[in-house]
Structures are given as structure tokens and as C-alpha cells.
Design a protein around this motif. Structure first.
Motif, PDB file in Angstrom:
ATOM      1  N   GLU A 149      24.709  43.679  75.879  1.00 41.85           N
ATOM      2  CA  GLU A 149      23.450  43.090  75.423  1.00 41.85           C
ATOM      3  C   GLU A 149      22.260  43.868  75.978  1.00 41.85           C
ATOM      4  N   ASN A 152      22.030  47.212  74.195  1.00 39.41           N
ATOM      5  CA  ASN A 152      21.454  47.069  72.859  1.00 39.41           C
ATOM      6  C   ASN A 152      19.939  46.986  72.915  1.00 39.41           C
ATOM      7  N   ARG A 153      19.403  46.255  73.878  1.00 36.19           N
ATOM      8  CA  ARG A 153      17.945  46.162  74.002  1.00 36.19           C
ATOM      9  C   ARG A 153      17.340  47.532  74.305  1.00 36.19           C
ATOM     10  N   ARG A 156      17.412  49.714  71.112  1.00 38.13           N
ATOM     11  CA  ARG A 156      16.387  49.361  70.134  1.00 38.13           C
ATOM     12  C   ARG A 156      15.013  49.861  70.586  1.00 38.13           C
ATOM     13  N   ARG A 157      14.739  49.781  71.898  1.00 37.11           N
ATOM     14  CA  ARG A 157      13.462  50.279  72.405  1.00 37.11           C
ATOM     15  C   ARG A 157      13.374  51.789  72.241  1.00 37.11           C
TER      16      ARG A 157
END
Length: 223
Positions: A149, A152-153, A156-157
Motif C-alpha cells: 500500500e 503504491n502511494r 502514484r506520486r
């Protein structure tokens, strides 16, 4: 005179590129003759099959290309890079820091298989790259373990900041979770050094992780 090969491994978004740069900078400051390699080599013709796979030309999901076929694509790029680029430096005694290596095939491709199939796949993979292709085996593998998780953050950033699109591995959260589970198992059986990159799901700072990575690498180089 054989050199030293240090591999930074981890699932997508675990911070391998950042840690490689921090490590190379510190080693160079200490007078270590070192350089980085990074796979796949986007833009090089020998990496094009892997590039096509990662960007969906052979199927929109990782499982659309079986573990052995995908592994061969990445292995060809690695063999060519050794012959074209860093083999002479390594053979002359240089320290090579790899952002991904054969170990990425182990993590990403073994996760496509049933648990009972993975041991034979890893035997095949390591025989292919280290013996039949003649690539050097790592002296130390550091696995950067980042919770999926959190990774993934971070991905995306990164995509927003660099205006880039995720590949088929990075788009598939379930696949990345399987990769992380598989990597934990492989790290234990292969004796990789595991660097926990988060506490209670919160990523550690790059500098904090770097201190741990550096200590492991310096211990390896002192032997």
C-alpha cells in the motif's frame, strides 16, 4: 581479478533507485571504485522485448506472459549489458551496484507460479543466468521491503511528478502483493539481507534506510 556485485532488490515503489544513488555517492566519497547498473535498459535494442512486455504489447496483465518467457527477455538484456558495458569494469575489480538484477526475475516471475513450482523455477533461472549465460552472481543482495500500500502511494506520486505511466506490473496491485509475499520467501531461502523500509505502514526516510543499507554494504566490502 573479480569485482564485487551488490544488488538492490524490491518490488516497484520500494525506493531502489533512490538507495542506489545514495549508496553510490557515499561509496565514491570513501574512495571506492564503483558504478551503477540499472535494468531494464530502456532505449537499448536488447531491452526492447522486456519493454514491450512491461508496456502491454504481449498482453495487458503480467500473467499473460509465462514466467520463463518473461525471464528470458530480461536475461538477454542483462547478458548484453555485461558484454557491452560493465563486464570489463567488474572483471578489473570494480564495485558494481545493481538496481535490479536476476533477482528481479526471481521475485516478479516466481510470483506467477504455484508455491510448489517455485523452487524448480528458481533453480532453472539461476542456472540460466549465472551458469549458462555466465553472468556474475551477487556478493550481496539487499531486499528493500516496502508494504504494498505504501509502495503504491509512492508510485502514484512519482508518476504525477514525472508525468510517466505505470507499466503492467505497477498497475496490478494484486500482482504486487503476490510479488512481495514471494520475495519474503525467496529472501529467507537465498540469504538476502532484508531492509524493512516502513514501520507500522509508514515509510522510513530515505536517509534512515540509507544508513542501514550502507552498513550492510560496508560489511560485505570489508570481507
Amino acid at each position: 581479478m573479480r569485482g564485487t556485485l551488490i544488488v538492490l532488490e524490491g518490488t516497484d515503489g520500494s525506493g531502489k533507485a533512490t538507495q542506489a544513488k545514495l549508496l553510490l555517492r557515499e561509496l565514491a566519497a570513501r574512495g571506492v571504485n564503483c558504478r551503477e547498473i540499472d535494468f531494464p535498459r530502456y532505449g537499448n535494442p536488447f531491452a526492447e522485448p522486456a519493454n514491450l512486455y512491461l508496456h502491454g504489447a504481449l498482453g495487458g496483465r503480467p500473467g499473460d506472459v509465462n514466467a520463463c518467457a518473461a525471464s528470458v527477455m530480461f536475461a538477454v538484456d542483462r547478458f548484453a549489458s555485461y558484454k557491452e558495458d560493465w563486464g570489463g569494469f567488474y572483471e578489473a575489480g570494480g564495485v558494481v551496484v545493481a538496481n535490479r538484477y536476476t533477482t528481479s526475475n526471481a521475485v516478479h516471475q516466481a510470483s506467477k507460479l504455484r508455491p510448489e513450482e517455485r523452487r524448480s523455477f528458481l533453480d532453472w533461472l539461476f542456472d540460466l543466468e549465472y551458469r549458462r549465460l555466465g553472468l556474475p552472481e551477487p556478493d550481496r543482495v539487499l531486499y528493500l521491503d516496502m508494504p504494498t500500500e505504501a509502495a503504491n502511494r509512492l508510485m502514484r506520486r512519482r508518476e504525477a511528478e514525472t508525468n510517466t505511466a505505470a507499466d503492467i506490473h505497477e498497475q496490478d496491485g494484486d500482482y504486487l502483493r503476490r510479488c512481495r509475499e514471494c520475495a519474503g520467501e525467496i529472501a529467507r531461502t537465498q540469504g538476502w539481507a532484508v531492509v524493512n523500509c516502513a514501520g507500522d505502514g509508514v515509510p522510513r526516510t530515505p536517509e534512515d534506510i540509507h544508513r542501514e543499507v550502507l552498513a550492510i554494504v560496508l560489511d560485505c566490502l570489508s570481507r
